[in-house]
Design an enzyme around this catalytic site. Sequence first.
Site, PDB file in Angstrom:
ATOM      1  N   LYS A  44     -11.691   8.847   2.894  1.00  6.98           N
ATOM      2  CA  LYS A  44     -11.820   7.596   3.652  1.00  6.98           C
ATOM      3  C   LYS A  44     -13.061   6.840   3.201  1.00  6.98           C
ATOM      4  O   LYS A  44     -14.150   7.401   3.144  1.00  6.98           O
ATOM      5  CB  LYS A  44     -11.876   7.868   5.156  1.00  6.98           C
TER       6      LYS A  44
ATOM      7  N   ASN B  42      -6.012   1.035  14.890  1.00  4.63           N
ATOM      8  CA  ASN B  42      -5.359   2.309  15.199  1.00  4.63           C
ATOM      9  C   ASN B  42      -4.052   2.012  15.919  1.00  4.63           C
ATOM     10  O   ASN B  42      -4.062   1.345  16.940  1.00  4.63           O
ATOM     11  CB  ASN B  42      -6.277   3.161  16.081  1.00  4.63           C
ATOM     12  N   PHE B  43      -2.943   2.460  15.364  1.00  5.67           N
ATOM     13  CA  PHE B  43      -1.630   2.165  15.933  1.00  5.67           C
ATOM     14  C   PHE B  43      -1.141   3.268  16.862  1.00  5.67           C
ATOM     15  O   PHE B  43       0.014   3.266  17.248  1.00  5.67           O
ATOM     16  CB  PHE B  43      -0.618   1.908  14.812  1.00  5.67           C
TER      17      PHE B  43
ATOM     18  N   GLY C 160       0.015   5.060  -0.973  1.00  5.23           N
ATOM     19  CA  GLY C 160      -1.059   5.748  -0.259  1.00  5.23           C
ATOM     20  C   GLY C 160      -0.522   6.734   0.772  1.00  5.23           C
ATOM     21  O   GLY C 160       0.690   6.873   0.948  1.00  5.23           O
ATOM     22  N   ARG C 161      -1.453   7.422   1.454  1.00 11.30           N
ATOM     23  CA  ARG C 161      -1.047   8.390   2.480  1.00 11.30           C
ATOM     24  C   ARG C 161      -0.204   7.718   3.558  1.00 11.30           C
ATOM     25  O   ARG C 161       0.861   8.212   3.940  1.00 11.30           O
ATOM     26  CB  ARG C 161      -2.295   9.032   3.107  1.00 11.30           C
TER      27      ARG C 161
ATOM     28  N   HIS D 140     -13.325  11.966   9.690  1.00 13.30           N
ATOM     29  CA  HIS D 140     -12.137  11.712   8.862  1.00 13.30           C
ATOM     30  C   HIS D 140     -12.222  12.511   7.569  1.00 13.30           C
ATOM     31  O   HIS D 140     -13.293  13.003   7.196  1.00 13.30           O
ATOM     32  CB  HIS D 140     -12.021  10.221   8.511  1.00 13.30           C
TER      33      HIS D 140
ATOM     34  N   GLY E 127       0.854  -1.198   0.000  1.00 14.67           N
ATOM     35  CA  GLY E 127       0.000   0.000   0.000  1.00 14.67           C
ATOM     36  C   GLY E 127       0.885   1.242   0.000  1.00 14.67           C
ATOM     37  O   GLY E 127       0.525   2.300   0.529  1.00 14.67           O
TER      38      GLY E 127
HETATM   39  P1  NAD Z   1      -4.854   5.447   0.460  1.00 16.17           P
HETATM   40  O1  NAD Z   1      -6.111   5.295  -0.336  1.00 16.17           O
HETATM   41  O2  NAD Z   1      -4.111   6.743   0.441  1.00 16.17           O
HETATM   42  O3  NAD Z   1      -3.799   4.295   0.001  1.00 16.17           O
HETATM   43  C1  NAD Z   1      -4.184   2.979  -0.291  1.00 16.17           C
HETATM   44  C2  NAD Z   1      -2.994   2.191  -0.834  1.00 16.17           C
HETATM   45  O4  NAD Z   1      -3.414   0.851  -1.073  1.00 16.17           O
HETATM   46  C3  NAD Z   1      -2.419   2.710  -2.151  1.00 16.17           C
HETATM   47  O5  NAD Z   1      -0.994   2.544  -2.134  1.00 16.17           O
HETATM   48  C4  NAD Z   1      -2.988   1.734  -3.189  1.00 16.17           C
HETATM   49  O6  NAD Z   1      -2.131   1.580  -4.324  1.00 16.17           O
HETATM   50  C5  NAD Z   1      -3.010   0.459  -2.374  1.00 16.17           C
HETATM   51  N1  NAD Z   1      -3.957  -0.535  -2.907  1.00 16.17           N
HETATM   52  C6  NAD Z   1      -5.239  -0.350  -3.295  1.00 16.17           C
HETATM   53  N2  NAD Z   1      -5.769  -1.513  -3.736  1.00 16.17           N
HETATM   54  C7  NAD Z   1      -4.800  -2.439  -3.605  1.00 16.17           C
HETATM   55  C8  NAD Z   1      -4.719  -3.821  -3.885  1.00 16.17           C
HETATM   56  N3  NAD Z   1      -5.765  -4.490  -4.395  1.00 16.17           N
HETATM   57  N4  NAD Z   1      -3.573  -4.464  -3.608  1.00 16.17           N
HETATM   58  C9  NAD Z   1      -2.507  -3.815  -3.086  1.00 16.17           C
HETATM   59  N5  NAD Z   1      -2.517  -2.505  -2.799  1.00 16.17           N
HETATM   60  C10 NAD Z   1      -3.652  -1.830  -3.050  1.00 16.17           C
HETATM   61  O7  NAD Z   1      -5.231   5.039   1.951  1.00 16.17           O
HETATM   62  P2  NAD Z   1      -4.512   5.446   3.337  1.00 16.17           P
HETATM   63  O8  NAD Z   1      -5.085   6.701   3.887  1.00 16.17           O
HETATM   64  O9  NAD Z   1      -3.036   5.321   3.179  1.00 16.17           O
HETATM   65  O10 NAD Z   1      -5.065   4.265   4.272  1.00 16.17           O
HETATM   66  C11 NAD Z   1      -4.795   2.903   3.967  1.00 16.17           C
HETATM   67  C12 NAD Z   1      -5.530   2.010   4.968  1.00 16.17           C
HETATM   68  O11 NAD Z   1      -4.998   2.229   6.279  1.00 16.17           O
HETATM   69  C13 NAD Z   1      -7.046   2.278   5.061  1.00 16.17           C
HETATM   70  O12 NAD Z   1      -7.691   1.040   5.279  1.00 16.17           O
HETATM   71  C14 NAD Z   1      -7.146   3.176   6.297  1.00 16.17           C
HETATM   72  O13 NAD Z   1      -8.413   3.120   6.914  1.00 16.17           O
HETATM   73  C15 NAD Z   1      -6.086   2.537   7.147  1.00 16.17           C
HETATM   74  N6  NAD Z   1      -5.534   3.370   8.234  1.00 16.17           N
HETATM   75  C16 NAD Z   1      -5.252   2.710   9.384  1.00 16.17           C
HETATM   76  C17 NAD Z   1      -4.641   3.360  10.433  1.00 16.17           C
HETATM   77  C18 NAD Z   1      -4.277   2.578  11.674  1.00 16.17           C
HETATM   78  O14 NAD Z   1      -3.631   3.129  12.595  1.00 16.17           O
HETATM   79  N7  NAD Z   1      -4.642   1.290  11.749  1.00 16.17           N
HETATM   80  C19 NAD Z   1      -4.330   4.726  10.322  1.00 16.17           C
HETATM   81  C20 NAD Z   1      -4.607   5.396   9.117  1.00 16.17           C
HETATM   82  C21 NAD Z   1      -5.203   4.685   8.072  1.00 16.17           C
END
Ligand code: NAD
Length: 238
Positions: free
Chosen positions: A153, A119-120, A15-16, A149, A12
């Site tokens: 999201k 949430n980490f 992504g952000r 959010h 991933g």
């Molecule tokens: P984002 O949309 O900016 O990034 C998503 C990433 O996933 C991108 O790199 C995309 O290329 C990749 N992706 C999409 N489909 C894919 C697939 N089929 N196979 C492999 N990679 C794929 O999202 P984000 O803001 O970076 O958040 C990502 C996830 O993390 C979300 O589920 C969000 O809710 C979660 N999140 C969790 C925490 C935590 O502390 N647990 C904190 C922030 C975000």
Amino acid sequence: MNNTPLRVLIHGASGRMGKALLRLAAEDESLQVVGAVVGRPPSQRVIDGVPHFAAREMGGAPAFDVAIDFSLPEGFDPILALCVARGAGFVSGTTGISPAQREALAASAGKIPLVWASNFSLGVAVLDELVERAAQALAAWDCDIVESHHTQKKDAPSGTALTLGAAAQRGGAQPHYASLRAGDIVGEHLVQFTGLGERIELVHRATNRDIFARGALHAARRLRGKAPGSYRVRDLLD
Ligand code: NAD
């Protein structure tokens, strides 16, 4: 104590969260990012010295000790399967995963060490305990969880809201949820207990997503050498 850098695969990565992970891992000598996986074919094969792979090419990724996954539910199954096939650790913060995906996670915990957390951040780990404590004392009060959010999201209520709701339920409350999607809010969670003529509000505000990335990198370091099992963030704090 193993002093060789921990070999990490970031899933991933475009992504952000993925970008925050790549930036912070590059500053940390105890970590070596051996590969980055993105949903769509990458525009460049190597970025800042890190080989990039499209999700469907992931089988060709080099050897790694732990994969860190912050992607979307559709990307979750293949990266978990790859970790099991390689005998590698798995750290995932991907939210919105299905009950079947949770079952796959539980089954995989018999084979590899893993941590999944909605949430980490350390602050939310503490909030979780406060919510359970308040619910125990105020089980007859209304309990509402309001999460806010950024507009990108996709899942709602947030994974964190559901985790906090589970803490409230353990304490005996029956939580209701509301979700707001606005601007660039990183993440806010309000847990409100309302009685007759009084109200308690417990709030956590994340202003920078580095807190989640740091927590995930910390968890990855702590998974090294651990027996197969499902670990919580708080199990890996020290
Ligand atoms: P984002 O949309 O900016 O990034 C998503 C990433 O996933 C991108 O790199 C995309 O290329 C990749 N992706 C999409 N489909 C894919 C697939 N089929 N196979 C492999 N990679 C794929 O999202 P984000 O803001 O970076 O958040 C990502 C996830 O993390 C979300 O589920 C969000 O809710 C979660 N999140 C969790 C925490 C935590 O502390 N647990 C904190 C922030 C975000």
